[in-house]
Design a protein around this motif. Structure first.
Motif, mmCIF file in Angstrom:
data_model
loop_
_atom_site.group_PDB
_atom_site.id
_atom_site.type_symbol
_atom_site.label_atom_id
_atom_site.label_comp_id
_atom_site.label_asym_id
_atom_site.label_seq_id
_atom_site.Cartn_x
_atom_site.Cartn_y
_atom_site.Cartn_z
ATOM 1 N N GLY A 15 19.819 25.065 20.678
ATOM 2 C CA GLY A 15 19.468 26.435 20.306
ATOM 3 C C GLY A 15 20.326 26.949 19.162
ATOM 4 N N ASP A 16 21.638 26.811 19.279
ATOM 5 C CA ASP A 16 22.543 27.239 18.207
ATOM 6 C C ASP A 16 22.322 26.406 16.943
ATOM 7 O OD1 ASP A 16 23.641 29.115 19.875
ATOM 8 O OD2 ASP A 16 25.365 27.869 20.445
ATOM 9 N N ARG A 51 19.539 24.982 15.874
ATOM 10 C CA ARG A 51 18.319 25.406 15.193
ATOM 11 C C ARG A 51 18.492 26.768 14.538
ATOM 12 N NH1 ARG A 51 13.820 26.020 18.938
ATOM 13 N NH2 ARG A 51 12.701 26.484 17.018
ATOM 14 N N ALA A 52 19.204 27.667 15.224
ATOM 15 C CA ALA A 52 19.432 28.994 14.657
ATOM 16 C C ALA A 52 20.249 28.911 13.367
ATOM 17 C CB ALA A 52 20.137 29.881 15.680
ATOM 18 N N ASP A 53 21.181 27.976 13.323
ATOM 19 C CA ASP A 53 22.066 27.850 12.159
ATOM 20 C C ASP A 53 21.388 27.116 11.004
ATOM 21 O OD1 ASP A 53 24.422 28.005 10.653
ATOM 22 O OD2 ASP A 53 25.149 26.094 11.412
ATOM 23 N N THR A 54 20.574 26.107 11.326
ATOM 24 C CA THR A 54 19.985 25.266 10.280
ATOM 25 C C THR A 54 18.558 25.652 9.928
ATOM 26 O OG1 THR A 54 19.212 23.651 11.919
ATOM 27 C CG2 THR A 54 21.418 23.312 10.979
ATOM 28 N N GLY A 55 17.903 26.418 10.809
ATOM 29 C CA GLY A 55 16.518 26.787 10.558
ATOM 30 C C GLY A 55 15.510 25.708 10.878
ATOM 31 N N SER A 107 12.734 23.545 12.791
ATOM 32 C CA SER A 107 11.651 23.834 13.723
ATOM 33 C C SER A 107 11.906 23.143 15.059
ATOM 34 C CB SER A 107 10.323 23.344 13.147
ATOM 35 O OG SER A 107 10.327 21.923 13.037
ATOM 36 N N SER A 108 11.091 23.481 16.059
ATOM 37 C CA SER A 108 11.225 22.840 17.365
ATOM 38 C C SER A 108 10.982 21.341 17.254
ATOM 39 C CB SER A 108 10.233 23.452 18.366
ATOM 40 O OG SER A 108 10.522 24.811 18.577
#
Length: 407
Positions: free
Chosen positions: A39-40, A42-46, A48-49
């Motif tokens: 989660g962190d 993806r939030a930091d790097t952008g 996708s799932s």
């Protein structure tokens, strides 16, 4: 067998086992530590799932793709040095994740997966060569794999929280474990065995030639089908339980419990297998434990959940350890074990990587978990059938051994 633990001093034998355990503890944390911080990340790097999920799938694909390289490497530079190379590659892969470009995150995961693939194949071959009765040591090795997975999944976030690390440092913290294993491996490995793997140690012909023999195909099918069970359930168990009314936080704890119970099964199954002429009773026991665990998750996932999860954990831990032990027991020489392990794990892990995808597709198609879990139950049939054949008292042929000989 010359060069077994029995020919070493007690201190040297203990150090060898410690080195084997240290290598085993490193073969899962670099992979499983990604999910808790995804989660962190993806939030930091952008990301996708789908691209985030690729970070957890990529190493498993590498387990299969790079497994056949291991026996070639061992033949060229020797088992000990090949394991050391795998630890160096693992450390390099973990270190790459510390640097900002997203491309290095994937490169690090690719390198770590390749390194673990090498060790996956080389360590059973090394144990076969160094230990006259490998069952007990394979049990310790297999249990350490489960413990490493459990610790990697459970400790990454708490360590990051305690020390104020971001997700990159949290993933990079496992570099210390890899370097510690390398420091222990270099002086200990092979201290009781002067002979090193050379070209003459390896029977002629390619590894894939082994698949012409039914026994090799059965070993391969057993390791592949039981890996499908493990990776499929590991990917979807928390979601399955959440859909059944079990709190998400408890689902994660239950997955950790499955790994801990699996470590106990992994410790006991190989030791028992080494004492038996045929391991067929153990194959049936693994199949029965899977049947109880999956059957419970199909019929009553929200009731007696702990029982079903523990049964599944026992099945996957003992099943995977038994599969690795069968590679050792069905091979006449250590580097034949590397060849068979390379082929079996290549196909097995590539098959296992498809398991979570197929289960997710079935879930989306049907809107529930009955068909996905039902498919896993159906696959128990061919898994047990393959294991029944792989557990017979025989070894695979090499060019130097023209006929099946007793195990």
């Amino acid at each position: 067998m010359d060069g077994g633990v029995g020919t070493r001093s007690r201190a040297a034998a203990l150090l060898l086992v410690c080195a084997v355990v240290a290598v085993a503890l490193n073969q899962r944390p670099a992979v499983v530590a990604v999910a808790p911080v995804l989660g962190d990340l993806r939030a930091d790097t952008g990301l996708s799932s789908a691209l985030g999920g690729l970070l957890t799938t990529l190493p498993v694909l590498c387990f299969g793709a790079f497994a056949p390289v291991a026996p070639r490497l061992a033949r060229r530079i020797g088992l000990e040095l090949a394991v050391a190379v795998s630890l160096l590659l693992l450390a390099a892969g973990i270190a790459l994740r510390l640097f900002p470009p997203v491309a290095l995150l994937y490169a690090g995961s690719l390198l770590a997966g390749a390194a673990i693939a090498l060790a996956n194949v080389l360590m059973p071959a090394y144990v076969k060569r160094e230990v006259s009765r490998p069952g007990a040591v394979m049990g310790v090795y297999s249990a350490s794999l489960n413990i490493g997975a459990a610790v990697g999944a459970a400790a990454t976030v708490p360590l990051a929280t305690a020390f104020g690390w971001d997700w990159r440092v949290a993933l990079g913290s496992w570099l210390c474990l890899a370097l510690a294993a390398l420091a222990l491996w270099l002086p200990v490995a092979g201290t009781g065995h002067a002979r090193r793997a050379a070209r003459g140690d390896v029977p002629g012909g390619g590894s894939w030639v082994l698949l012409r023999q039914p026994l090799a195909r059965q070993v391969t099918a057993f390791i592949g089908l039981q890996s499908v069970q493990f990776y499929s359930v590991a990917a979807w168990l928390p979601t399955l339980l959440a859909d059944s009314g079990v709190p998400v936080s408890r689902g994660g704890l239950l997955l950790g419990l499955a790994n801990l119970v699996g470590a106990a099964g992994a410790l006991l199954a190989p030791a028992q297998a080494g004492r038996m002429r045929t391991q067929r009773p153990l194959v049936l026991a693994v199949g029965l434990a899977y049947l109880v665990g999956l059957g419970g998750l199909l019929l009553a996932p929200g009731t007696a959940t702990t029982v079903w999860v523990c049964a599944f954990g026992l099945a996957q831990g003992s099943g995977f350890a038994l599969a690795l032990t069968l590679i050792v027991l069905r091979s006449p020489t250590p580097l034949t074990a590397a060849r068979l392990g390379g082929v079996a794990q290549c196909l097995g892990y590539l098959l296992a990587a498809a398991g979570p995808l197929v289960l997710g597709w079935l879930h989306d198609l049907t809107g529930g978990w009955a068909w996905p879990v039902g498919l896993l139950l159906v696959l128990l049939g061919p898994m047990t059938w393959a294991g029944w054949g792989a557990a017979r008292d025989a070894v695979v042929r090499t060019e130097e051994e023209p006929a099946l000989s007793p195990g």
